[in-house]
Design a protein around this motif. Sequence first.
Motif, PDB file in Angstrom:
ATOM      1  N   LEU A  41       0.716  -1.368  -0.005  1.00  0.00           N
ATOM      2  CA  LEU A  41       0.028   0.075  -0.064  1.00  0.00           C
ATOM      3  C   LEU A  41       0.884   1.191   0.100  1.00  0.00           C
ATOM      4  O   LEU A  41       0.454   2.264  -0.485  1.00  0.00           O
ATOM      5  CB  LEU A  41      -0.816  -0.255   1.117  1.00  0.00           C
ATOM      6  CG  LEU A  41      -1.891  -1.111   1.124  1.00  0.00           C
ATOM      7  CD1 LEU A  41      -2.619  -1.225   2.487  1.00  0.00           C
ATOM      8  CD2 LEU A  41      -2.910  -0.959   0.102  1.00  0.00           C
ATOM      9  N   ASN A 142      -4.657   1.903  -2.909  1.00  0.00           N
ATOM     10  CA  ASN A 142      -5.957   1.704  -2.405  1.00  0.00           C
ATOM     11  C   ASN A 142      -6.157   0.234  -1.824  1.00  0.00           C
ATOM     12  O   ASN A 142      -5.945  -0.520  -2.722  1.00  0.00           O
ATOM     13  CB  ASN A 142      -7.121   2.032  -3.211  1.00  0.00           C
ATOM     14  CG  ASN A 142      -8.554   2.282  -2.628  1.00  0.00           C
ATOM     15  OD1 ASN A 142      -8.928   1.331  -1.741  1.00  0.00           O
ATOM     16  ND2 ASN A 142      -9.328   3.305  -3.022  1.00  0.00           N
ATOM     17  N   PRO A 150      -6.201   5.877  -3.075  1.00  0.00           N
ATOM     18  CA  PRO A 150      -7.013   6.036  -1.970  1.00  0.00           C
ATOM     19  C   PRO A 150      -7.442   7.617  -1.614  1.00  0.00           C
ATOM     20  O   PRO A 150      -8.012   7.953  -0.867  1.00  0.00           O
ATOM     21  CB  PRO A 150      -5.911   5.656  -0.721  1.00  0.00           C
ATOM     22  CG  PRO A 150      -4.547   6.122  -1.373  1.00  0.00           C
ATOM     23  CD  PRO A 150      -4.894   5.950  -2.658  1.00  0.00           C
ATOM     24  N   ALA A 159      -5.729   5.068   3.629  1.00  0.00           N
ATOM     25  CA  ALA A 159      -5.285   3.467   3.303  1.00  0.00           C
ATOM     26  C   ALA A 159      -4.909   2.999   4.513  1.00  0.00           C
ATOM     27  O   ALA A 159      -5.442   1.532   4.764  1.00  0.00           O
ATOM     28  CB  ALA A 159      -4.225   3.720   2.316  1.00  0.00           C
ATOM     29  N   THR A 185     -11.887   5.097   0.522  1.00  0.00           N
ATOM     30  CA  THR A 185     -11.532   3.817   0.817  1.00  0.00           C
ATOM     31  C   THR A 185     -12.592   3.239   1.947  1.00  0.00           C
ATOM     32  O   THR A 185     -12.285   2.156   2.624  1.00  0.00           O
ATOM     33  CB  THR A 185     -10.121   4.042   1.718  1.00  0.00           C
ATOM     34  OG1 THR A 185     -10.609   5.098   2.705  1.00  0.00           O
ATOM     35  CG2 THR A 185      -9.121   4.243   0.846  1.00  0.00           C
TER      36      THR A 185
END
Length: 471
Positions: A41, A142, A150, A159, A185
């Motif tokens: 991420l 995301n 995100p 995130a 998100t």
Amino acid sequence: MSELVLLPAVRQLEMLRARELSVMELAEAHIAQIERLNPKLNAFADFDAMRVRELACAMDAVPVGARGPLHGLPVTVKSSIAAAGYKCEIGSLNHRGEIPREDAVVVGRLRAAGALILGTTNCPEFLMAYETDNVLHGQTRNPWDLERTPGGSSGGESAAIAAGMSSAGLGSDSGGSVRVPAHFTGICSLKPTPGRIPGRGHLPPCVGPFSTLGAIGPMARTIGDVELLFRTLSGQDDADPASTPVTLRELSESELQKNRVGFFEDDGLTPVTAETRAAVRKAAAALRDAGFCVEPFLPRTLERLRNLWWTFFVQCGAMFYEPEVCGGREKLSPIFSEFLEIAERTGPLSSTDLLNAWAEMDLLRAKTMEEMREYPVLLCPVASVAAWKHGKRKWTIDGQTVEYLDAVRYTQWFNTLGAPAAAVPVGRSHEGMPIGVQIAGRPFEDEVVLGVAGIVDRAFGYSAPAMANPK
């Protein structure tokens, strides 16, 4: 222990207080989730597992009677909000390695309440984008779909929270920057009335027009958690001229129901997806079921508010940054260069233009607040679309082309108004991405917004992206 990280923050605190787990155990669960998911991420700008363990160990040694209301809660802070000892680089090579010596006022309050700061989170360079990417730390992804953003500018924060790498945290918002990431998100957030949560210590400073547009806001997986942070961290900062001595209010459901809710599915100018319309209708139905009067209502001032937001955020924003970027554009992230290009296409802002816009903002805010006497709460979309693929800038909705900044116009009005606005997850796009709704109120009526948003959240609420669930 991995299930712990997806529990609401209020439940994590209950378990800590009941000695069902230690601060260290909760910290270790979050460390494990970060080490498992952050490589995919890239939500963090600064994270050190050993530092977190040292803090957790010290917190477990604090006597019960000396513990604050957030004692041991693992939280994160957007890397534009000063946290002493943590990188605060605003996503820019110009600020590489900068570590504040003093906390922002709100971070000081976090620490005083006993929160455990896990680290700081990624943001677009200088915060001027609706997706999170920069040449210093790279692209944040995301947790619902790694090919999608995100959001921004609090995208690292959203995130981290959505994926269970943080229980809650702080973002900032001058044009939707806590609400759009929450919508993208599937979490909750509040852009408070400026000054209800102190802004001193945010970089860049919330000054000039940004003292109205900008605010530091809480983000979490539930409105109950957002409200916990709001009530713990709010209160006047007597060194901040934008901070007012407003007393916290406790509102019963019957008191909340006295506020009529006006809703609209679009603003008549920029279309929204069918799933977005459905989410607004579902939220309206949930409020009716809870006893609220909910009626169609579209304020007449929205487009003028949006035009002023463009003047202040885009044109003034570029002017504010010009001294810093002059002569060093080759070091800028593409996403910030894109913002400067948008501002340059708009053309220069004269001193007369600025003076007239500033005066119009006060007049228009007054007119909008008059309109909202009948409907003190507004329910509407957060954006035209759900989270988009990295770099996408145009969409076709109902046969109409929707451009990048127009797609997120639904948040920008409330920045010009200086009003509180919350984002709450309600639905899904046809591709399975979260869709939130926005609940806004009159300035300083943050508790009303949180109360109404809480009812919607209880009717729908957070669900975890697949990658966040225990393996």
